[in-house]
Design an enzyme around this catalytic site. Structure first.
Site, short mmCIF file in Angstrom:
data_model
loop_
_atom_site.label_atom_id
_atom_site.label_comp_id
_atom_site.label_asym_id
_atom_site.label_seq_id
_atom_site.Cartn_x
_atom_site.Cartn_y
_atom_site.Cartn_z
N CYS A 84 26.57 45.97 58.66
CA CYS A 84 26.71 45.11 57.53
C CYS A 84 26.42 45.76 56.35
O CYS A 84 25.36 46.25 56.12
CB CYS A 84 26.57 43.71 57.67
SG CYS A 84 26.96 42.63 56.22
N CYS A 87 22.57 43.03 53.60
CA CYS A 87 21.21 42.93 53.45
C CYS A 87 20.51 44.07 53.82
O CYS A 87 20.15 43.80 55.00
CB CYS A 87 20.93 41.30 54.24
SG CYS A 87 21.60 39.93 54.07
N GLN A 274 25.70 29.97 41.02
CA GLN A 274 25.04 30.78 41.64
C GLN A 274 24.79 30.25 43.24
O GLN A 274 24.59 29.38 43.46
CB GLN A 274 23.55 30.37 41.35
CG GLN A 274 23.53 30.69 39.39
CD GLN A 274 23.32 32.02 39.18
OE1 GLN A 274 23.46 32.98 40.09
NE2 GLN A 274 23.52 32.43 37.87
N PHE A 303 28.75 32.86 27.93
CA PHE A 303 28.99 32.99 29.10
C PHE A 303 28.51 31.95 30.18
O PHE A 303 27.97 32.07 30.92
CB PHE A 303 28.27 34.36 30.00
CG PHE A 303 28.74 35.48 29.06
CD1 PHE A 303 29.72 36.32 29.07
CD2 PHE A 303 27.62 36.12 28.20
CE1 PHE A 303 30.05 37.55 28.42
CE2 PHE A 303 27.80 36.97 27.46
CZ PHE A 303 29.01 37.77 27.62
N GLU A 324 32.90 30.29 26.85
CA GLU A 324 33.20 31.02 28.41
C GLU A 324 34.62 31.55 28.11
O GLU A 324 35.53 30.99 27.50
CB GLU A 324 33.14 29.98 29.37
CG GLU A 324 33.92 30.34 30.59
CD GLU A 324 33.32 31.51 31.17
OE1 GLU A 324 33.88 32.27 31.91
OE2 GLU A 324 32.10 31.48 31.28
N ASP A 351 37.09 35.36 24.64
CA ASP A 351 36.78 36.50 25.37
C ASP A 351 35.66 37.44 24.70
O ASP A 351 36.02 37.72 23.55
CB ASP A 351 37.95 37.22 25.41
CG ASP A 351 37.66 38.74 26.20
OD1 ASP A 351 36.67 38.93 26.54
OD2 ASP A 351 38.76 39.41 26.47
N CYS A 398 21.86 39.64 36.04
CA CYS A 398 21.96 39.93 37.54
C CYS A 398 21.81 41.71 37.77
O CYS A 398 22.27 41.92 38.95
CB CYS A 398 23.25 39.46 38.26
SG CYS A 398 24.87 39.87 37.46
#
Length: 441
Positions: A84, A87, A274, A303, A324, A351, A398
């Site tokens: 996979c 992870c 999240q 955002f 947003e 935007d 992130c």
């Protein structure tokens, strides 16, 4: 396994000590003055490395044999680890993963922005397993054989999944039923993907189909949803609207709570939330704490999505403006504000990668700003609004690379990096969430 180049085949295996990790989780050692990147190797390992690809300044290799394992090496818990594509750090213990995530962020900031945090905070920690409250499963039929699962590392091959230890138990429990129902439907190839999502006390199944589903097949899926007490939606293609197939409680949305702020937020499986609620609750609380808001403060939340930060900020500040790009999330944010009785949270659509200087909200003065951009970062909005942004700016990232790039923009605009914290949003993976507080005097 990667295809070997001619030079790689001519290079005999050699022993190598691993002293660090790259941002994507490969071990790094040096052989005859050359950097060697070794998949699945860890700092502290001594391995026999076999080169699979030669480049001018480095070699890429795989482990032929582990001579001395790192003290942080552990046996992966997932039976399909290595197949996979998810992870990829399961062979590293959890404390080691936290350290790697922090080191990656610090390294990117120093290298690309010339910045070090004035205060490095302890990482926010998550349970290492059973944390993931969202999943997207691919469905493939090949030679009358079903594959329901995740994509393999580096390819489009689907690896069948009957269990997934990082999935929330309520979602993992759905996997056998999903496979069994697919096998008895009259047109199983009509389903292309299945999305799973869980709230605090609810879960949902979204079926994406490329052809209309028969009434009989829809009934089969309703039976499954009723058996598990799950919401069920059908969607013919994106961005077509969702069609509710079953609701165990009569509600059209899933919900999650932020108990510290006495808030409940509604969402659909297509809405961004999240994936890790344990970190999300800590993250929101820390964000509000770091911004140190007064009841008269006005806050700009860029955002903002469906209000994950906007609404908690509104419980502490005088006015919050959330911006947003997706109209559906703006409307969901407004619905969540109404549901929680918050009249001081306004949601605007824009935007943020385009020219926003003429937007009414961009011309106002704020006491603090929060940004939670996608992986591509917030370069355009920071370059456009750098001179107008307030002295307190909290950046949720992130992607360490785009965080470092954007931190450089803020540095040029006179900000300093006051605090930094890595957040364990994605245990067992190389992905890292970061919170950074920038201040300008």
């Amino acid at each position: 396994m990667q295809p070997r180049t001619r030079n790689a085949r001519a290079t005999a295996p050699f022993d190598l000590s691993i002293d660090s990790l790259t941002h994507d989780g490969r071990g790094v050692g040096r052989h005859k003055g050359r950097a060697v990147f070794v998949a699945n190797a860890l700092p502290g390992d001594t391995v026999t490395a076999r080169v699979v690809k030669c480049k001018a300044s480095l070699w890429e290799a795989e482990i032929d044999r582990i001579i001395v394992p790192s003290p942080q090496r552990k046996t992966p818990e997932c039976p399909i680890y290595g197949q996979c594509g998810g992870c990829s750090l399961q062979h590293l213990d959890h404390p080691g993963q936290l350290a790697v995530h922090t080191d990656v962020v610090l390294g990117q900031l120093k290298r690309f922005a010339g910045l070090e945090p004035e205060t490095l905070m302890t990482p926010l920690q998550s349970p290492p397993w059973g944390y993931r409250h969202r999943a997207r499963l691919a469905v493939r039929w090949l030679n009358r054989k079903l594959s329901l699962g995740f994509r393999a590392a580096g390819s489009n091959t689907i690896i069948p999944v009957s269990a997934c230890p990082v999935l929330a138990p309520d979602l993992e429990a759905l996997l056998p039923g999903l496979e069994a129902t697919l096998k008895i439907t009259s047109d199983p190839r009509a389903i292309s993907h299945i999305e799973l999502a869980a709230g605090d006390q609810c879960r949902g199944i979204l079926l994406r189909h490329i052809r209309p589903l028969s009434g009989q097949d829809q009934d089969r899926w309703r039976v499954l949803a009723e058996e598990y007490g799950a919401h069920l939606w059908f969607q013919s293609s994106e961005p077509d609207p969702l069609v509710c197939g079953y609701s165990p409680d009569g509600q059209v949305s899933l919900t999650y709570r932020l108990p510290e702020f006495t808030l409940k937020l509604a969402f659909l499986p297509v809405d961004f939330i999240q994936v890790n609620p344990y970190i999300n609750r800590q993250m929101v609380s820390q964000a509000v704490e770091w911004l140190d808001l007064a009841p008269t403060d006005t806050v700009l939340d860029l955002f903002c999505g469906l209000g994950n930060f906007t609404l908690p900020l509104a419980t502490r500040a005088g006015q919050v403006v959330g911006v947003e790009g997706l109209a559906s999330l703006v409307e969901k944010g407004r619905e969540n504000a109404r549901m929680n009785g918050l009249s001081n949270a306004a949601f605007m659509q824009a935007d943020l990668s385009q020219d926003i200087l003429l937007q009414v909200w961009s011309q106002k003065t704020y006491d603090a700003c929060l940004l939670d951009p996608p992986r591509t970062g917030a370069r355009e909005v920071l370059e456009t609004l750098a001179d107008r942004l307030p002295g307190r700016l909290l950046y949720i990232s992130c992607n360490p690379a785009t965080l470092a790039r954007d931190a450089g923009i803020l540095k040029q605009a006179g900000y300093r990096l006051a605090r930094l914290s890595a957040m364990d949003m994605f245990p067992q993976t190389v992905h890292v969430e970061t919170m950074a507080l920038f201040l300008r005097d």
